[in-house]
Structure formats: C-alpha cells, structure tokens
Design an enzyme around this catalytic site. Structure first.
Site, PDB file in Angstrom:
ATOM      1  N   ASP A   1     -13.201 -50.839 -14.780  1.00 28.98           N
ATOM      2  CA  ASP A   1     -13.337 -52.366 -15.592  1.00 28.98           C
ATOM      3  C   ASP A   1     -15.302 -52.507 -16.367  1.00 28.98           C
ATOM      4  O   ASP A   1     -15.531 -51.605 -16.154  1.00 28.98           O
ATOM      5  CB  ASP A   1     -13.541 -53.935 -14.903  1.00 28.98           C
TER       6      ASP A   1
ATOM      7  N   LYS B   1     -10.617 -54.496 -19.736  1.00 27.47           N
ATOM      8  CA  LYS B   1     -10.703 -55.557 -20.830  1.00 27.47           C
ATOM      9  C   LYS B   1     -12.142 -56.811 -21.403  1.00 27.47           C
ATOM     10  O   LYS B   1     -12.886 -56.972 -20.250  1.00 27.47           O
ATOM     11  CB  LYS B   1      -9.406 -56.929 -20.604  1.00 27.47           C
TER      12      LYS B   1
ATOM     13  N   GLY C   1     -14.683 -55.622 -11.040  1.00 22.77           N
ATOM     14  CA  GLY C   1     -15.547 -55.886 -10.692  1.00 22.77           C
ATOM     15  C   GLY C   1     -15.666 -57.070 -10.223  1.00 22.77           C
ATOM     16  O   GLY C   1     -14.524 -58.217 -10.463  1.00 22.77           O
ATOM     17  N   GLY C   2     -16.677 -57.567  -8.931  1.00 25.45           N
ATOM     18  CA  GLY C   2     -16.011 -59.455  -8.009  1.00 25.45           C
ATOM     19  C   GLY C   2     -15.383 -58.083  -7.205  1.00 25.45           C
ATOM     20  O   GLY C   2     -15.458 -57.612  -6.376  1.00 25.45           O
TER      21      GLY C   2
ATOM     22  N   ILE D   1      -9.873 -62.565  -6.726  1.00 30.43           N
ATOM     23  CA  ILE D   1     -10.358 -63.700  -7.386  1.00 30.43           C
ATOM     24  C   ILE D   1     -10.301 -63.560  -8.885  1.00 30.43           C
ATOM     25  O   ILE D   1     -11.458 -62.788  -9.366  1.00 30.43           O
ATOM     26  CB  ILE D   1     -11.605 -63.935  -6.789  1.00 30.43           C
TER      27      ILE D   1
ATOM     28  N   ALA E   1     -18.490 -62.809  -8.167  1.00 29.56           N
ATOM     29  CA  ALA E   1     -19.050 -63.507  -8.661  1.00 29.56           C
ATOM     30  C   ALA E   1     -19.779 -64.656  -8.818  1.00 29.56           C
ATOM     31  O   ALA E   1     -20.896 -64.992  -8.317  1.00 29.56           O
ATOM     32  CB  ALA E   1     -19.219 -63.293 -10.622  1.00 29.56           C
TER      33      ALA E   1
ATOM     34  N   MET F   1     -15.539 -67.050 -16.678  1.00 27.14           N
ATOM     35  CA  MET F   1     -14.805 -66.647 -18.345  1.00 27.14           C
ATOM     36  C   MET F   1     -14.169 -67.919 -19.033  1.00 27.14           C
ATOM     37  O   MET F   1     -13.697 -68.399 -19.578  1.00 27.14           O
ATOM     38  CB  MET F   1     -13.113 -65.858 -18.463  1.00 27.14           C
TER      39      MET F   1
END
Length: 471
Positions: A247, A269, A300-301, A305, A331, A382
C-alpha cells in the site's frame, strides 16, 4: 585468514577451566551446552559455579593450578585476572599441544570463542579474530533477527526425512531441487509459524505431487511508518517473498527491507487519486499464489484493523490458497505513542475506541451517543475529511466542546506533525493536515506536552517536525 573456523565435538570430552568468577561461569555455560565434561581449578567459586559443583554438574578439581592437570584434557581456558598465572597456563598448554584460550588476551589464545547464533543443530559463528569483539556481537544480533528460531526444528525434520527422500529421488540434482523448494516454500513458512503438523503434510505433498505448485499468501502488517516498528516475524517473511503487493501507507524504510529480487507491486489506495479496486487486488494475490509464488501482502499498520485484510484472505480461502497473518503495530498505537499521548490513563481514560471515519455508504451509522461518552479515548482513522461532522456529532451528543484533541500526521516518521486543540476546533485542525493522519479525541491528549519524547528527539536532531498548539 588468521583463524580456521572449526566446529569441535566436545560431548563427553574433558575441558579444563582455570578461574572461578563470573567470566569463567559464562564460558562454562557454553561448554556445558556443548556437552563438555568441565574440570575447574580455582581458589574460590562464584555462587553460580558453587551451585553447579554441588549439583555435580562440574568437577572442582583443585584450588591451585598444576601443569599436569592439562595432560588428560581436550582444551584449556584461563579466566583469571592473574597475568602470571594466565601466562603459565598458556605456556603449559602450548607445550602439550593443547588448544588454549586466555580470556580477553588474544595473543595468548590458540583458539577463540566466536559470537554464536544458536539454532541447533544449525550454528552460525562470527569472529573478528579478537580484534573487534563488539563488532562481532553487533553482527550476531543482526543475524539473530533474520534467522527464525524454527530453523533448528526444520533441520531436524529434514534429517528425519533424509533417508526416505534418498530412496524416492535418485539423483543428487533431484534431491537438491526438492530441498530448495521445501526450504523456501510452504513447509518452511509453516515451521516458522509453529504449525509442525501442517508443515509435515506440506513436505509430503511436495514429495508426492512435485508438479502441483501452489504458493502461499502472507498478510503482513508494516506498522505506521518507522521501519523499526516492523515485527521480527514480518521482517523474516518479506525477506523470503517472491512478490510483494504493498500500500501507499507502507513507508520507504520498510520497503527497503524487502528481499532485493522480489517483485514489488503497488496496489495502494488514496483519496482523490487513481487506485487499484479491491476486487482486482484480490484477483492479483490469488493468481500470484496459484503460480506457485510466495506472496506477501504488505499493509500499513495492522492488516486486520481498518486494513481490509479480512476481505483479501476471504478471497484466498475461497480459492483454496493457504495463507497466514503477521500482525503489525496499528497506527493508533504507534502514532499516539510517538506523539506522547497514552491511549489510556487512570486519571483520564478507562477505555479506548478505534473508529474509522471512512465507511461504506450503506453501513450502519455510528452510535454517536456511545462515542460521546466522557473518560474514553477515540482514535479515529481516515477522519480528516469528516472532521467537521465528527466534531459536530460528538458535541451534539454530549461530549464537551473543550475536550482536548490532536491530529497526528505521518506518525512515527521523521516528518511527523502533531496539532493539538479542542473538539470545537477539530475541523480547522484537520484541514490541510498531511496524510496519513490520525485524529485523537480525549483528555489524554493534554499529556502530549509532557510526554512528546519523539518530537523532542526530532528537534534535537534537526528534523523539520512541528507541534501546533491551538488550546
């Protein structure tokens, strides 16, 4: 080459150690692990060695050194702070053609102890020839991180199967190719994961159906940005990948750790930009595994989750592709820790809730009344584009408009930014915040001023990090 590397069999062999302190105890620990019969000469013993003598694990031969004590032994170690005695031991051992090591005195050594990575029966020994032992230790630590602890069990399993493989595969070339496939394929992956029963089945399948090449998908959490937060298991997996789908949130530092010859494919994305549809990502993962490749999906992260990792593994399960998951530092945990904001604290928050600000249009609306309860921390992923709605709804449902909030941009990275203020200011705080960004709502945010260790470190090192305080 100043030293010839050798691996000596010490099982049942007598070894003489002169010295009874902590240094001698450390050497004796290694000797006993190798099965040596330890004979000890020392005036006094440290507590650890006294206990071993009482347990008859080692023999306290004498209090004073005598040259004849060397005659029946295989090798000799002097671990005392008496220079004259150490010199006598060295000369006596040399005269009798015995290997001798005088600890921390390289000129008086006919053999040296290397730094050891122990994956018995596999061993890796690293030596600087006594010139830079700290450097050798640092290299050992790096290699320790790369070699799974399961390698020893893997070697034992291979030894058990070795004769059977020889009867099934007639040529050396066939056997070599078989073991190369086994040690780089699903068998190795399952052994690392601790699933020995499934690993055994994978080995049998490889032997019985060598033409059936199906790879595996491993979902790996890359953490929030700082490459140092990638887990040890994650590092091992990406070092073995044939192809990595990653990602945009996966930092360059993490991508640099991927096996050099692995194919790298970005399927990330980003809001407002062209991205790979989820169903297309699912298809690419399955097709790569069906081609027999070791596939890593690097996210990521933490992949479970708000990472849609579950959807991707559903596609793998439906296609009959084996898979594993390597969790990552999410995160909310990583970014807040680097911002000096505890997610919970006895004085401020007894619970924490992870929320996504980006959800499907047909999904159930948030329970704003539940989210607005005081003395809890909200970590909102987000959420910058919906910051105004989040602020409005929380205040409308009872959360104090002066509740501390933070916007953490690019958390755990060298360009991390933390903006703090109040809930009524959330929209302005989130506006134009660099991505990725995490919103934090709760009284714990006020601890940022006291605990922002990472921001302080960045400023000390001259990085262009920033903190904006609107309270």
């Amino acid at each position: 080459m100043d030293y010839l590397p050798l691996f000596a069999t010490l099982k049942g062999r007598p070894v003489l150690v002169i010295g009874g302190g902590d240094v001698a105890a450390r050497k004796i620990l290694l000797l006993r692990r190798a099965g040596a019969e330890v004979r000890l000469v020392a005036r006094q013993l440290c507590a650890e060695l006294s206990e071993q003598v009482n347990e008859q694990a080692i023999v306290w031969l004498a209090e004073e050194f005598d040259e004849t004590q060397i005659d029946p032994v295989f090798l000799v170690i002097a671990a005392t702070d008496d220079r004259e005695l150490n010199q006598r031991v060295y000369e006596a051992a040399n005269a009798r053609q015995r290997l001798v090591n005088v600890v921390d005195n390289q000129p008086l050594c006919s053999f040296i102890f290397p730094s050891i990575v122990d994956r018995s029966p596999l061993l890796v020994a690293i030596s600087s020839g006594g010139t830079a032992p700290v450097l050798a230790r640092l290299l050992r630590e790096k290699i320790e991180a790369l070699l799974p602890t399961s390698l020893g069990r893997m070697a034992q399993k291979a030894s058990f199967w070795r004769h059977h493989i020889q009867t099934r595969l007639q040529t050396v070339a066939e056997r070599r190719r078989f073991w190369e496939r086994v040690f780089t394929g699903r068998f190795a992956s399952l052994m690392v994961a601790g699933n020995e029963a499934a690993a055994q089945q994978a080995l049998e399948d490889e032997l019985n159906q060598p033409e059936r090449k199906i790879g595996e998908i491993v979902l790996v959490g890359a953490g929030p940005g700082d490459a140092g937060l990638l887990t040890l298991r994650g590092l091992q997996v990406i070092q073995q990948a044939d192809v990595v789908f990653y990602d945009h949130l996966v930092s360059e530092g993490v991508r640099e750790l991927v096996r050099r010859d692995a194919e790298m494919i970005c399927v990330g994305k980003r809001a407002g930009t062209h991205s790979v549809p989820q169903h297309e990502t699912n298809r690419m993962l399955v097709e790569a595994a069906q081609a027999g490749k070791n596939v890593v999906r690097l996210k990521g992260g933490d992949p479970f989750i708000f990472g849609r990792g579950g959807e991707e593994l559903q596609a793998a399960a439906e296609a009959g592709i084996p898979f594993q998951v390597v969790p990552g530092v999410t995160a909310a945990a990583g970014a807040t820790a680097y911002a000096g904001i505890p997610l919970t604290h006895r004085d401020f928050a007894q619970s924490v809730t992870f929320v996504t600000g980006h959800y499907k249009a047909d999904s159930t609306p948030f329970d704003w009344a539940q989210l607005a309860q005081s003395r809890q921390t909200l970590a909102i992923y987000m959420g910058t584009m919906k910051a105004a709605e989040i602020s409005q709804q929380l205040i409308q449902h009872g959360r104090d408009s002066l509740t501390p909030v933070a916007v953490i941009s690019r958390g755990t990275r060298a360009d991390q930014q933390v903006t703090v203020g109040t809930l009524q200011q959330l929209e302005s705080l989130a506006k134009d915040a660099p991505m990725p960004a995490l919103l934090v709502v709760g009284e714990v945010v006020q601890l940022h001023h006291q605990l922002a260790w990472f921001q302080h470190n960045l400023q000390q090192e001259g990085f262009n990090s920033s903190v904006v305080n609107l309270v």
